[in-house]
Design a protein around this motif. Structure first.
Motif, PDB file in Angstrom:
ATOM      1  N   VAL B  17       0.848  -1.199   0.000  1.00 34.10           N
ATOM      2  CA  VAL B  17       0.000   0.000   0.000  1.00 34.10           C
ATOM      3  C   VAL B  17       0.880   1.244   0.000  1.00 34.10           C
ATOM      4  O   VAL B  17       0.616   2.208  -0.716  1.00 34.10           O
ATOM      5  CB  VAL B  17      -0.942   0.004   1.227  1.00 34.10           C
ATOM      6  N   PHE B  18       1.962   1.209   0.793  1.00 33.86           N
ATOM      7  CA  PHE B  18       2.848   2.370   0.880  1.00 33.86           C
ATOM      8  C   PHE B  18       4.128   2.188   0.063  1.00 33.86           C
ATOM      9  O   PHE B  18       5.027   3.027   0.126  1.00 33.86           O
ATOM     10  CB  PHE B  18       3.170   2.679   2.348  1.00 33.86           C
ATOM     11  N   ARG B  19       4.213   1.100  -0.661  1.00 33.28           N
ATOM     12  CA  ARG B  19       5.341   0.860  -1.576  1.00 33.28           C
ATOM     13  C   ARG B  19       4.780   0.320  -2.892  1.00 33.28           C
ATOM     14  O   ARG B  19       5.027  -0.838  -3.259  1.00 33.28           O
ATOM     15  CB  ARG B  19       6.302  -0.159  -0.959  1.00 33.28           C
ATOM     16  N   LEU B  80      -4.854  -1.606   9.071  1.00 30.98           N
ATOM     17  CA  LEU B  80      -5.496  -1.822   7.773  1.00 30.98           C
ATOM     18  C   LEU B  80      -6.568  -2.908   7.885  1.00 30.98           C
ATOM     19  O   LEU B  80      -7.633  -2.812   7.272  1.00 30.98           O
ATOM     20  CB  LEU B  80      -4.457  -2.182   6.704  1.00 30.98           C
ATOM     21  N   TRP B 415       2.313   9.463  14.503  1.00 26.41           N
ATOM     22  CA  TRP B 415       2.439  10.735  13.814  1.00 26.41           C
ATOM     23  C   TRP B 415       3.855  10.981  13.312  1.00 26.41           C
ATOM     24  O   TRP B 415       4.064  11.614  12.293  1.00 26.41           O
ATOM     25  CB  TRP B 415       2.026  11.895  14.736  1.00 26.41           C
ATOM     26  N   ASP B 416       4.854  10.493  14.035  1.00 28.94           N
ATOM     27  CA  ASP B 416       6.222  10.763  13.573  1.00 28.94           C
ATOM     28  C   ASP B 416       6.742   9.690  12.608  1.00 28.94           C
ATOM     29  O   ASP B 416       7.927   9.670  12.291  1.00 28.94           O
ATOM     30  CB  ASP B 416       7.176  10.972  14.754  1.00 28.94           C
ATOM     31  N   LEU B 418       4.789   9.069   9.643  1.00 27.05           N
ATOM     32  CA  LEU B 418       3.917   9.195   8.482  1.00 27.05           C
ATOM     33  C   LEU B 418       4.715   8.994   7.195  1.00 27.05           C
ATOM     34  O   LEU B 418       5.903   9.304   7.140  1.00 27.05           O
ATOM     35  CB  LEU B 418       3.290  10.599   8.437  1.00 27.05           C
ATOM     36  N   PRO B 419       4.049   8.485   6.150  1.00 24.91           N
ATOM     37  CA  PRO B 419       4.734   8.426   4.855  1.00 24.91           C
ATOM     38  C   PRO B 419       5.012   9.844   4.375  1.00 24.91           C
ATOM     39  O   PRO B 419       4.301  10.778   4.749  1.00 24.91           O
ATOM     40  CB  PRO B 419       3.707   7.739   3.950  1.00 24.91           C
ATOM     41  N   GLN B 420       6.061  10.002   3.558  1.00 23.42           N
ATOM     42  CA  GLN B 420       6.430  11.340   3.102  1.00 23.42           C
ATOM     43  C   GLN B 420       5.966  11.564   1.677  1.00 23.42           C
ATOM     44  O   GLN B 420       5.984  10.649   0.866  1.00 23.42           O
ATOM     45  CB  GLN B 420       7.943  11.500   3.175  1.00 23.42           C
ATOM     46  N   ALA B 421       5.535  12.799   1.414  1.00 22.22           N
ATOM     47  CA  ALA B 421       5.119  13.169   0.061  1.00 22.22           C
ATOM     48  C   ALA B 421       5.883  14.408  -0.362  1.00 22.22           C
ATOM     49  O   ALA B 421       5.961  15.383   0.378  1.00 22.22           O
ATOM     50  CB  ALA B 421       3.613  13.426   0.019  1.00 22.22           C
ATOM     51  N   ARG B 422       6.447  14.357  -1.551  1.00 22.19           N
ATOM     52  CA  ARG B 422       7.215  15.446  -2.116  1.00 22.19           C
ATOM     53  C   ARG B 422       6.269  16.456  -2.756  1.00 22.19           C
ATOM     54  O   ARG B 422       5.254  16.086  -3.339  1.00 22.19           O
ATOM     55  CB  ARG B 422       8.124  14.821  -3.190  1.00 22.19           C
TER      56      ARG B 422
END
Lengths: 120, 423
Positions: B17-19, B80, B415-416, B418-422
């Protein structure tokens, strides 16, 4: 929230580790009536099941009011419309883009809210 | 009519999901400490990496094929899983959550015209909203629902959905004939050889077995299996309300240990986690136990089961730790190398329906105080992170804490992390 927690800690401490706070689990329930305090989740999160949070890095969207360190709220249940900001997976990273039908990329989710915390 | 919703390679799917780049690539998830594969992507299965395979035995296959490894990230998987259960509960409250990645729905009250179209829409919704692929089987009995969901998962042409009642008689027969006996729900590794010895090799063979003979082989369970394979319902939905009857928390030590304090620390910490779960279920336990094991892969394997019984059922971490610790102290043997500890809580009842035992020794005042103290501790731990308040015994040693170096971030629960978004 903070005050509640402090009270809980105090009541726990004042009774030598044995809380006589018999009503503890119900105290929260009582507040969910018509006089319940405002809850940001209620205002901001329409579909909690499909809502995810991302941390923003970079400076590419400051004109749109999106800054590094912000939190993006993403809802995967929404169908993207043109002009929506969407979360995409490109070149092995997540990135926020303006949605274009022509791109024909299925976005990861739709950006619904950006949380920007001012230094304080 | 029942539907079984079964998440495909669930832990791997959660990682993807995150990859999203790992779609189509071989991926395995390893148990947090002993490094055995607990989930494999289809690509990893094709490379011949079996379930439960110790990673070190397959190091070469893994390296040569660029298999991506993760340590289990149970916070992510649990979150999930809960989201999927929430979707299913929106569909119908008649749900039985069978495991972290499987749930039955009972459909009779839903007025569905076309079960296949209904199941496809549900599968599509879970895929879009959560990002996890599922297989769905729909059938008049739970055993058949499980069976068709397995076919749906394995046969690419079915696109993850199969409805028993929409198959022709010949197709149903072919489906049973293509299902080997060990793939039938409720037939474990022990029963399968016994059945094969009687020339029962497939679901079709079992469905054609005389019920009397099936009960001779497997007891009432066997008779029910034969009936369920013939569309006669024996197993009702066991809804969420049905009280779970055991909780187990276990850990393998970082390295085998002969230190009592390491055992004690592990048992205390595992008990704290199990008891927290017990309280979340709103339950109290009558029995608890510790299972200590030496290394199975080394000669002289031994295990010790140390049960305790409470005259007053409890969910109090301190009380349970105290009772189990006394047992561990007694059973401990110097110079014995221990490999793993498991803590069990057993025989639950609902915390607000406390029954006195025959001697009537129950002390309700004590019980209430215990309950409210634990509620306060849980509330504080859930606000400040899960370990702010704990029992001193949990601090005794930490060599048993698993290595998490391959674990993905807890994207949805911290919270620390979280996935990162550019941008």
């Amino acid at each position: 929230m903070q005050d509640d927690t402090r009270n809980d800690l105090q009541s726990l401490a004042s009774s030598d580790g044995v809380s006589v706070h018999a009503g503890f689990p119900n105290a929260a329930d009582d507040r969910r009536g018509s006089n319940a305090a405002l809850d940001l989740n209620q205002l901001l999160i329409r579909h909690p099941i499909s809502t995810f949070y991302f941390r923003i890095t970079g400076h590419g969207q400051e004109a749109q009011g999106i800054y590094g360190g912000d939190i993006a709220v993403i809802d995967r249940s929404l169908a993207p419309r043109s002009t929506d900001l969407v979360m995409t997976w490109q070149d092995d990273t997540f990135a926020i883009k303006r949605f274009k039908h022509a791109d024909q990329i299925e976005p990861w989710g739709v950006v619904t809210i950006i949380i920007h915390q001012y230094n304080h | 009519m029942f539907a079984l919703i079964d998440c495909n390679n669930f832990f791997v799917s959660c990682e993807r999901v995150f990859r999203p780049d790992l779609e189509g690539k071989p991926v395995i998830v390893l148990s947090s400490n002993d490094g055995c594969a607990v989930a494999r992507s289809n690509e990893a299965k094709k490379l011949g990496i079996p379930m439960g395979a110790p990673e070190f035995k397959y190091r070469q296959v893994i390296r040569q094929n660029g298999v991506v490894k993760f340590s289990a990230n149970f916070e992510l998987y649990g979150d999930l899983s809960q989201r999927i259960i929430d979707i299913l509960t929106e569909v119908t409250p008649r749900i039985e959550v069978y495991s972290i990645d499987e749930a039955f729905l009972e459909l009779s009250q839903l007025r569905i015209k076309d079960h296949t179209a209904w199941a496809r829409a549900l599968k599509q919704r879970i895929w879009r909203e959560i990002g996890v692929p599922v297989s769905i089987g729909v059938a008049p009995t739970k055993v058949l629902a499980k069976l068709v969901s397995e076919r749906a998962k394995k046969d690419d042409r079915l696109d993850g959905v199969l409805c028993w009642n929409e198959l022709t008689g010949a197709e149903q027969a072919a489906c049973l004939a293509a299902t080997p006996i060990h793939d039938i729900w409720g037939i474990g590794r022990r029963l399968a050889p016994k059945l094969r010895a009687e020339n029962i090799h497939t679901a079709a063979d079992l469905a054609a077995t005389r019920p009397q003979f099936a009960s001779k082989l497997m007891g009432v369970h066997g008779r029910q299996l034969v009936a369920e394979l013939n569309s006669i319902r024996c197993h009702p939905l066991e809804p969420i309300g049905a009280v779970q009857q055991s909780i187990m928390r276990g850990r393998t030590f970082g390295e085998d240990t002969d230190q009592l304090h390491v055992l004690q620390a592990a048992v205390a910490s595992l008990t704290a986690r199990a008891a927290l779960r017990l309280r979340r279920e709103g339950c109290i336990a009558t029995k608890a136990g510790v299972l200590l094991q030496t290394n199975k892969h080394k000669p002289g394997y031994r295990s010790w089961f140390l049960p305790v019984r409470f005259s007053t059922p409890t969910s109090d971490t301190g009380r349970i730790i105290g009772a189990l610790m006394a047992e561990v102290d007694q059973a401990f043997r110097p110079r014995q190398l221990y490999h793993r500890a498991n803590v069990f809580l057993l025989e639950f009842s609902s915390a607000n329906r406390l029954q006195t035992d025959l001697l009537g020794t129950i002390n309700t005042q004590n019980h209430d105080r215990e309950q409210s103290r634990m509620a306060a501790i849980d509330a504080i731990n859930s606000r400040f992170g899960s370990h702010q308040i704990h029992y001193a015994a949990e601090d005794l040693g930490n060599s048993w804490v698993p290595k998490h170096n391959l674990r993905s971030p807890r994207f949805t629960t911290k919270w620390d992390e979280l996935p990162q978004a550019r941008v």
